[in-house]
Design an enzyme around this catalytic site. Sequence first.
Site, PDB file in Angstrom:
ATOM      1  N   THR A 115      -1.617   2.907  -4.389  1.00 53.95           N
ATOM      2  CA  THR A 115      -1.852   1.849  -5.368  1.00 53.95           C
ATOM      3  C   THR A 115      -2.892   2.280  -6.400  1.00 53.95           C
ATOM      4  OG1 THR A 115      -3.334   0.817  -3.745  1.00 53.95           O
ATOM      5  CG2 THR A 115      -1.110  -0.104  -3.966  1.00 53.95           C
ATOM      6  N   SER A 168       0.860  -1.183   0.000  1.00 55.20           N
ATOM      7  CA  SER A 168       0.000   0.000   0.000  1.00 55.20           C
ATOM      8  C   SER A 168       0.892   1.227   0.000  1.00 55.20           C
ATOM      9  CB  SER A 168      -0.902   0.015   1.242  1.00 55.20           C
ATOM     10  OG  SER A 168      -1.413   1.317   1.482  1.00 55.20           O
ATOM     11  N   GLY A 169       0.615   2.162  -0.909  1.00 59.86           N
ATOM     12  CA  GLY A 169       1.411   3.380  -0.972  1.00 59.86           C
ATOM     13  C   GLY A 169       1.243   4.258   0.255  1.00 59.86           C
ATOM     14  N   SER A 170      -0.002   4.547   0.644  1.00 65.67           N
ATOM     15  CA  SER A 170      -0.229   5.431   1.791  1.00 65.67           C
ATOM     16  C   SER A 170       0.320   4.814   3.071  1.00 65.67           C
ATOM     17  CB  SER A 170      -1.714   5.753   1.938  1.00 65.67           C
ATOM     18  OG  SER A 170      -2.470   4.578   2.142  1.00 65.67           O
TER      19      SER A 170
END
Length: 343
Positions: free
Chosen positions: A257, A88-90
Amino acid sequence: MASFSLMDTHAGGDVSRIVTGGIKPLPGDTVRAQMEYLRDQADGLRRLLLTEPHGIPEMSVDLLVPACDPQAAAGYIIMEVMGYPIYSGSNTLCTATAVLETGLVEKREGRQSFNLEAPAGLVQVEAQVENNVVTSVTCEGLPSYIDTHRARIEVPGLGEITYSVAYSGGFYALVDASELGFDLVLEEQDRLTACAHAIVDAIQLQHSYSHYLLGDVGPLPFLHFMGPVETVAPGRYRSRSTTYVHPRVICRSTTGTGTSARLALMHLQGDLMPGDSLETVSLRDTRFTGTMLGTHQQGTHQVLENTISGRSHVLNQTTINIDCEDPMIDCSDLLKVIHNAGT
């Protein structure tokens, strides 16, 4: 009574609860194996922190664990309402900030680079520190590709809709917000949730997806609403965007994402070249920037390499107390992972 420590953070409005201490060592010789242990045998920590009285489903949890890869400073396991995404990007932006703020990685003025180990593998991170504050983080997005381009499906209550499917850490349905009558403003959140829920239900009933290396990664859990793209400078683009997580959660950020999935679609359609970037803007006007680095071929798939940039803010640091006599708390799985649970 048992306890463990948290650092609550947010990136783009999405709250990530970083578990920084109080958890037993997990079995498994990779972070992926440790994630699978939690998923299959000890799901209590995820349920505890994403449900009342300790949390809500709109949050995420990141459990810090010792890295198994010697190149990484730390490992982390991501937990969300839909389960255990491998990336997950965040959550990576938040975890990177947390390891700097807790001293797990020494914080230095200027730009610094280090690696983290996600269940998806090694992740390169670059952080900017100004006056002892982490002001921005850039992390690798997972290699992303388009599995399905402009398919059609009949959705009860909506009629026939057009969608594409991308993989960017999870499978995403990508839909044009304007075609569905949305401007992507906060007042539309309830309608966006209902619309996305119906579309994802319909896709899950008719289709399954398989990653070219990972194989079956479960039913499609995400949908990304795409607003119109505007050009802000040569090779620099901006678009309102909204990510939905099944069931019934609209993310406060555009998500890393989701942004990576959008980059893959724009490149496939000829709208993005290496070095170009897209700034995605959420319902709350928070922003992530995705940058296309290049592509490589994996079988029949052209896979896009990318980075995600944003900022995470520390909200608080706290200790969670676990009373197994509390009828609101299910300690059955917690006993496996929390020190002294049940005492």
